[in-house]
Design a protein around this motif. Structure first.
Motif, PDB file in Angstrom:
ATOM      1  N   LEU A 110       0.861  -1.180   0.000  1.00  0.00           N
ATOM      2  CA  LEU A 110       0.000   0.000   0.000  1.00  0.00           C
ATOM      3  C   LEU A 110       0.900   1.234   0.000  1.00  0.00           C
ATOM      4  O   LEU A 110       1.873   1.276   0.755  1.00  0.00           O
ATOM      5  CB  LEU A 110      -0.886  -0.022   1.257  1.00  0.00           C
ATOM      6  N   VAL A 111       0.577   2.200  -0.845  1.00  0.00           N
ATOM      7  CA  VAL A 111       1.314   3.470  -0.851  1.00  0.00           C
ATOM      8  C   VAL A 111       0.460   4.500  -0.109  1.00  0.00           C
ATOM      9  O   VAL A 111      -0.608   4.869  -0.580  1.00  0.00           O
ATOM     10  CB  VAL A 111       1.622   3.944  -2.289  1.00  0.00           C
ATOM     11  N   HIS A 112       0.933   4.921   1.070  1.00  0.00           N
ATOM     12  CA  HIS A 112       0.142   5.833   1.908  1.00  0.00           C
ATOM     13  C   HIS A 112       0.268   7.281   1.465  1.00  0.00           C
ATOM     14  O   HIS A 112      -0.545   8.105   1.867  1.00  0.00           O
ATOM     15  CB  HIS A 112       0.642   5.794   3.364  1.00  0.00           C
ATOM     16  N   SER A 113       1.337   7.579   0.729  1.00  0.00           N
ATOM     17  CA  SER A 113       1.795   8.963   0.605  1.00  0.00           C
ATOM     18  C   SER A 113       1.649   9.532  -0.800  1.00  0.00           C
ATOM     19  O   SER A 113       2.551  10.168  -1.311  1.00  0.00           O
ATOM     20  CB  SER A 113       3.257   9.015   1.039  1.00  0.00           C
ATOM     21  N   VAL A 114       0.523   9.298  -1.442  1.00  0.00           N
ATOM     22  CA  VAL A 114       0.282   9.915  -2.747  1.00  0.00           C
ATOM     23  C   VAL A 114      -0.200  11.339  -2.474  1.00  0.00           C
ATOM     24  O   VAL A 114      -1.332  11.566  -2.051  1.00  0.00           O
ATOM     25  CB  VAL A 114      -0.710   9.100  -3.592  1.00  0.00           C
ATOM     26  N   SER A 115       0.714  12.294  -2.698  1.00  0.00           N
ATOM     27  CA  SER A 115       0.533  13.645  -2.171  1.00  0.00           C
ATOM     28  C   SER A 115       0.103  14.667  -3.221  1.00  0.00           C
ATOM     29  O   SER A 115      -0.055  15.838  -2.900  1.00  0.00           O
ATOM     30  CB  SER A 115       1.825  14.108  -1.498  1.00  0.00           C
ATOM     31  N   VAL A 138      -4.632   8.736  -0.366  1.00  0.00           N
ATOM     32  CA  VAL A 138      -4.348  10.131  -0.665  1.00  0.00           C
ATOM     33  C   VAL A 138      -3.865  10.799   0.622  1.00  0.00           C
ATOM     34  O   VAL A 138      -4.585  10.822   1.629  1.00  0.00           O
ATOM     35  CB  VAL A 138      -5.601  10.829  -1.224  1.00  0.00           C
ATOM     36  N   GLU A 139      -2.625  11.298   0.588  1.00  0.00           N
ATOM     37  CA  GLU A 139      -2.101  12.020   1.746  1.00  0.00           C
ATOM     38  C   GLU A 139      -2.743  13.398   1.787  1.00  0.00           C
ATOM     39  O   GLU A 139      -2.673  14.164   0.824  1.00  0.00           O
ATOM     40  CB  GLU A 139      -0.578  12.147   1.650  1.00  0.00           C
ATOM     41  N   GLY A 173      -8.372   4.952   0.571  1.00  0.00           N
ATOM     42  CA  GLY A 173      -8.705   5.858   1.669  1.00  0.00           C
ATOM     43  C   GLY A 173      -7.751   7.018   1.763  1.00  0.00           C
ATOM     44  O   GLY A 173      -7.147   7.416   0.767  1.00  0.00           O
ATOM     45  N   LEU A 174      -7.595   7.527   2.986  1.00  0.00           N
ATOM     46  CA  LEU A 174      -6.831   8.754   3.228  1.00  0.00           C
ATOM     47  C   LEU A 174      -5.768   8.551   4.305  1.00  0.00           C
ATOM     48  O   LEU A 174      -5.909   7.705   5.186  1.00  0.00           O
ATOM     49  CB  LEU A 174      -7.773   9.876   3.687  1.00  0.00           C
ATOM     50  N   PRO A 209     -12.314   2.673   2.863  1.00  0.00           N
ATOM     51  CA  PRO A 209     -12.324   2.203   4.250  1.00  0.00           C
ATOM     52  C   PRO A 209     -11.068   2.509   5.072  1.00  0.00           C
ATOM     53  O   PRO A 209     -11.115   2.425   6.295  1.00  0.00           O
ATOM     54  CB  PRO A 209     -12.465   0.677   4.091  1.00  0.00           C
ATOM     55  N   VAL A 210      -9.968   2.862   4.413  1.00  0.00           N
ATOM     56  CA  VAL A 210      -8.706   2.948   5.154  1.00  0.00           C
ATOM     57  C   VAL A 210      -8.400   4.384   5.592  1.00  0.00           C
ATOM     58  O   VAL A 210      -8.421   5.312   4.786  1.00  0.00           O
ATOM     59  CB  VAL A 210      -7.531   2.406   4.296  1.00  0.00           C
ATOM     60  N   LEU A 211      -8.133   4.550   6.887  1.00  0.00           N
ATOM     61  CA  LEU A 211      -7.662   5.833   7.423  1.00  0.00           C
ATOM     62  C   LEU A 211      -6.317   5.574   8.094  1.00  0.00           C
ATOM     63  O   LEU A 211      -6.253   4.920   9.137  1.00  0.00           O
ATOM     64  CB  LEU A 211      -8.654   6.391   8.444  1.00  0.00           C
ATOM     65  N   SER A 212      -5.232   6.055   7.474  1.00  0.00           N
ATOM     66  CA  SER A 212      -3.901   5.870   8.024  1.00  0.00           C
ATOM     67  C   SER A 212      -3.517   7.109   8.818  1.00  0.00           C
ATOM     68  O   SER A 212      -3.215   8.153   8.246  1.00  0.00           O
ATOM     69  CB  SER A 212      -2.898   5.635   6.882  1.00  0.00           C
ATOM     70  N   CYS A 213      -3.600   6.999  10.140  1.00  0.00           N
ATOM     71  CA  CYS A 213      -3.201   8.137  10.973  1.00  0.00           C
ATOM     72  C   CYS A 213      -2.883   7.655  12.375  1.00  0.00           C
ATOM     73  O   CYS A 213      -3.393   6.630  12.833  1.00  0.00           O
ATOM     74  CB  CYS A 213      -4.276   9.220  10.986  1.00  0.00           C
ATOM     75  N   GLY A 214      -2.016   8.416  13.045  1.00  0.00           N
ATOM     76  CA  GLY A 214      -1.569   8.069  14.385  1.00  0.00           C
ATOM     77  C   GLY A 214      -0.155   7.534  14.349  1.00  0.00           C
ATOM     78  O   GLY A 214       0.139   6.609  13.605  1.00  0.00           O
ATOM     79  N   MET A 215       0.720   8.194  15.152  1.00  0.00           N
ATOM     80  CA  MET A 215       2.107   7.768  15.265  1.00  0.00           C
ATOM     81  C   MET A 215       2.387   7.526  16.752  1.00  0.00           C
ATOM     82  O   MET A 215       1.461   7.469  17.555  1.00  0.00           O
ATOM     83  CB  MET A 215       3.035   8.824  14.654  1.00  0.00           C
ATOM     84  N   SER A 216       3.667   7.361  17.114  1.00  0.00           N
ATOM     85  CA  SER A 216       3.974   6.960  18.490  1.00  0.00           C
ATOM     86  C   SER A 216       3.307   7.854  19.542  1.00  0.00           C
ATOM     87  O   SER A 216       2.795   7.368  20.541  1.00  0.00           O
ATOM     88  CB  SER A 216       5.492   6.967  18.721  1.00  0.00           C
TER      89      SER A 216
END
Ligand SMILES: *Cc1c(COP(=O)(O)O)cnc(C)c1O
Length: 244
Positions: A110-115, A138-139, A173-174, A209-216
């Motif tokens: 998966l490529v998360h960072s299509v900006s 889509v970032e 997703g985003l 459906p995908v929300l990629s967010c949240g880091m340490s």
């Protein structure tokens, strides 16, 4: 690994920390009334080498994130050399330049960072030529911080129709990066990302459906606000990092 640490000791740290992280994920899901199976834990391995990735695999991690195309390719090749890691997943989470697209195709799940729309079009062209499909996010710069890359929410609204028509591209997703060191701002970014997704889904008829967010520092807040992929680096790999 620290200089004075054996692989066994580091492996023990990784397994213990992983159990603590999974506890936090479970608690955040419970607070939000969500099923913990909805949240994917991505171990961001950009600061460690293939040996540490292999130890993380042994500790139970199955999905890894890299922010440089060359390093992604190197880690994927190292994993392929280990039969037990045949099913390891690697995602691309960092800035991608058009001249590096080929290193990512076929290597990133998966490529998360299509900006930008320009980058999406360029990836689509290469994917068509290579005969592969690319799953991507889509970032989005929800916070509006100037230092952050990505589409503005208005750009996503404007471009989503044409993005969905790009050949060999599957928009799932985003993704966003929240402002650092400000939990309230972080929460606003995560909920803004979810609301934008809901709006786009209603408009396009795609679930996204995908929300990629949240880091340490903020993954528990992100899960409360609907994150489906948390990207954790320091808290997974660094014994010096204090997990809260
Ligand atoms: C490094 C990085 C992470 C992980 O950050 P931590 O604060 O170490 O958890 C997540 N996402 C992206 C895009 C990164 O570059």
């Amino acid at each position: 690994m620290q200089v004075d640490e054996t692989p066994e000791q580091y492996g023990e740290f990784l397994a213990e920390r992983r159990a603590e992280i999974l506890d936090r994920i479970r608690e955040a899901c419970r607070r939000a009334g969500r099923d913990e199976g909805e949240v994917c834990l991505l171990a961001v391995s950009k600061t460690v080498g293939p040996e540490e990735v292999a130890l993380a695999w042994e500790a139970g991690y199955r999905a890894f994130g890299e922010n440089r195309p060359q390093e992604l390719k190197r880690k994927v090749e190292a994993a392929k050399a280990r039969p037990e890691m045949a099913h390891a997943r690697f995602d691309m989470i960092g800035n991608l330049q058009t001249n590096k697209i080929n290193m990512v195709l076929g290597n990133a799940e998966l490529v998360h960072s299509v900006s930008s729309a320009h980058l999406a079009q360029a990836i689509s062209k290469r994917a068509e030529a290579k005969g592969v499909r690319v799953r991507y996010l889509v970032e989005t710069n929800v916070s509006g911080e100037e230092s952050k890359s990505g589409f503005s929410p208005d750009e996503v609204r404007r471009e989503v129709g044409s993005l969905l028509e790009l050949p060999n591209m599957e928009l799932l997703g985003l993704m966003t990066m929240a402002p650092a060191n400000d939990p309230d701002e972080a929460r606003r970014s995560f909920s803004g990302l979810r609301e934008l997704r809901d709006e786009l889904a209603a408009e396009t008829g795609r679930a996204l459906p995908v929300l990629s967010c949240g880091m340490s520092d903020d993954f528990q807040i992100a899960i409360e606000e609907g994150s489906t992929i948390v990207r954790l680096g320091r808290t997974v790999f660094s014994p010096d990092y204090q997990l809260r």
